[in-house]
Scaffold this motif. Structure first.
Motif, PDB file in Angstrom:
ATOM      1  N   SER A 122      -0.628   4.579   1.054  1.00 57.17           N
ATOM      2  CA  SER A 122      -0.574   5.165   2.169  1.00 57.17           C
ATOM      3  C   SER A 122       0.252   6.162   2.755  1.00 57.17           C
ATOM      4  O   SER A 122       0.291   6.837   4.232  1.00 57.17           O
ATOM      5  CB  SER A 122      -0.906   3.895   3.209  1.00 57.17           C
ATOM      6  N   PHE A 160      -6.299   0.637   5.493  1.00 59.77           N
ATOM      7  CA  PHE A 160      -5.536   1.206   4.217  1.00 59.77           C
ATOM      8  C   PHE A 160      -7.231   1.265   3.769  1.00 59.77           C
ATOM      9  O   PHE A 160      -7.814   0.308   3.481  1.00 59.77           O
ATOM     10  CB  PHE A 160      -4.977  -0.147   3.542  1.00 59.77           C
ATOM     11  N   PHE A 197       0.550  -1.424   0.479  1.00 60.31           N
ATOM     12  CA  PHE A 197       0.198   0.221   0.277  1.00 60.31           C
ATOM     13  C   PHE A 197       0.710   1.419  -0.039  1.00 60.31           C
ATOM     14  O   PHE A 197       0.566   1.901   1.055  1.00 60.31           O
ATOM     15  CB  PHE A 197      -0.798   0.059   1.497  1.00 60.31           C
ATOM     16  N   SER A 199     -11.804  -2.321   2.004  1.00 57.10           N
ATOM     17  CA  SER A 199     -10.682  -1.742   3.129  1.00 57.10           C
ATOM     18  C   SER A 199      -9.872  -2.597   3.657  1.00 57.10           C
ATOM     19  O   SER A 199     -10.864  -4.641   3.812  1.00 57.10           O
ATOM     20  CB  SER A 199     -11.559  -1.322   4.021  1.00 57.10           C
ATOM     21  N   MET A 246      -1.600   7.452   8.364  1.00 54.01           N
ATOM     22  CA  MET A 246      -0.504   6.717   8.333  1.00 54.01           C
ATOM     23  C   MET A 246       0.478   6.805   9.092  1.00 54.01           C
ATOM     24  O   MET A 246       1.049   6.064   9.208  1.00 54.01           O
ATOM     25  CB  MET A 246      -0.598   6.219   7.310  1.00 54.01           C
ATOM     26  N   ASP A 249      -4.689   3.352  -2.109  1.00 52.88           N
ATOM     27  CA  ASP A 249      -3.042   3.331  -1.558  1.00 52.88           C
ATOM     28  C   ASP A 249      -2.636   2.072  -2.155  1.00 52.88           C
ATOM     29  O   ASP A 249      -1.603   1.883  -1.721  1.00 52.88           O
ATOM     30  CB  ASP A 249      -4.260   2.668   0.562  1.00 52.88           C
TER      31      ASP A 249
END
Length: 205
Positions: free
Chosen positions: A61, A87, A58, A103, A67, A92
């Motif tokens: 992110s 995430f 990701f 998600s 994050m 991301d």
């Protein structure tokens, strides 16, 4: 041989057979022997992966301030504390790799993933067994008959293994899978229980 003798022999045979069966029970159904090391990978996500491996899936992110703060907290965590990172795969990560995934949430302890939740959208299921069957086929898990009803309000089932638990759930128009390292969470519960026991022992009425 008269009828009474025949009946006695038959009764003795049944008794011996019953004792033999009791002392040699039928083999139990195959038990799931998955551990953190052998847990299935889902879209490249797996229990036991490092924080760095997780974040590499990701890259987008890293642009989010929240994050960055969560990652720093996870790195600074000591002892048995777990930090959770959330995430949005659409922004991301790789949209193709995470197609259909809404998600992802990962619990990190001492630099490795010990709890993993993946939420899917876009498909509905007539019941929880249909979703479990799909997961079992795709991830090469045991069939729906080896899963037990879970504790949540939403329709869910759990596959309990040697070192992990896999939970499947459906809700609204989506579905989810959660994998947890049971050794870690059992340790947390045991330590909490020990702390409460210690308080009860030390209290002076």
């Amino acid at each position: 041989m008269n009828k009474l003798a025949i009946a006695f022999v038959a009764l003795a045979f049944v008794t011996v057979t019953a004792i033999s069966q009791a002392s040699n029970p039928q083999p139990a159904r195959p038990k799931c022997n998955l551990t953190e090391a052998t847990a299935p990978s889902v879209r490249g996500l797996r229990l036991g992966m490092s924080t760095q491996q997780l974040l590499a899936l990701f890259p987008g992110s890293s642009k989010r301030r929240e994050m960055k703060d969560a990652v720093e907290k996870a790195k600074a965590a000591t002892g048995n504390e777990a930090s959770y990172l959330a995430f949005d795969p659409a922004t991301d990560g790789d949209a193709k790799q995470f197609g259909g995934v809404e998600s992802v949430s990962a619990g990190v302890n001492k630099g490795r993933v010990i709890d993993l939740s993946i939420q899917y959208g876009g498909a509905t299921w007539k019941d929880i067994d249909e979703w479990v069957a799909k997961l079992s086929e795709a991830l090469k898990l045991q069939g729906p008959g080896d899963w037990t009803v879970g504790p949540n309000e939403n329709p869910n089932k759990v596959l309990r293994c040697e070192g992990i638990e896999i939970e499947a759930a459906i809700q609204g128009g989506g579905s989810s899978i959660r994998m947890t390292n049971t050794e870690y969470f059992n340790g947390v519960l045991e330590r909490a229980k020990a702390a409460e026991d210690k308080k009860r022992r030390e209290i002076k009425p």
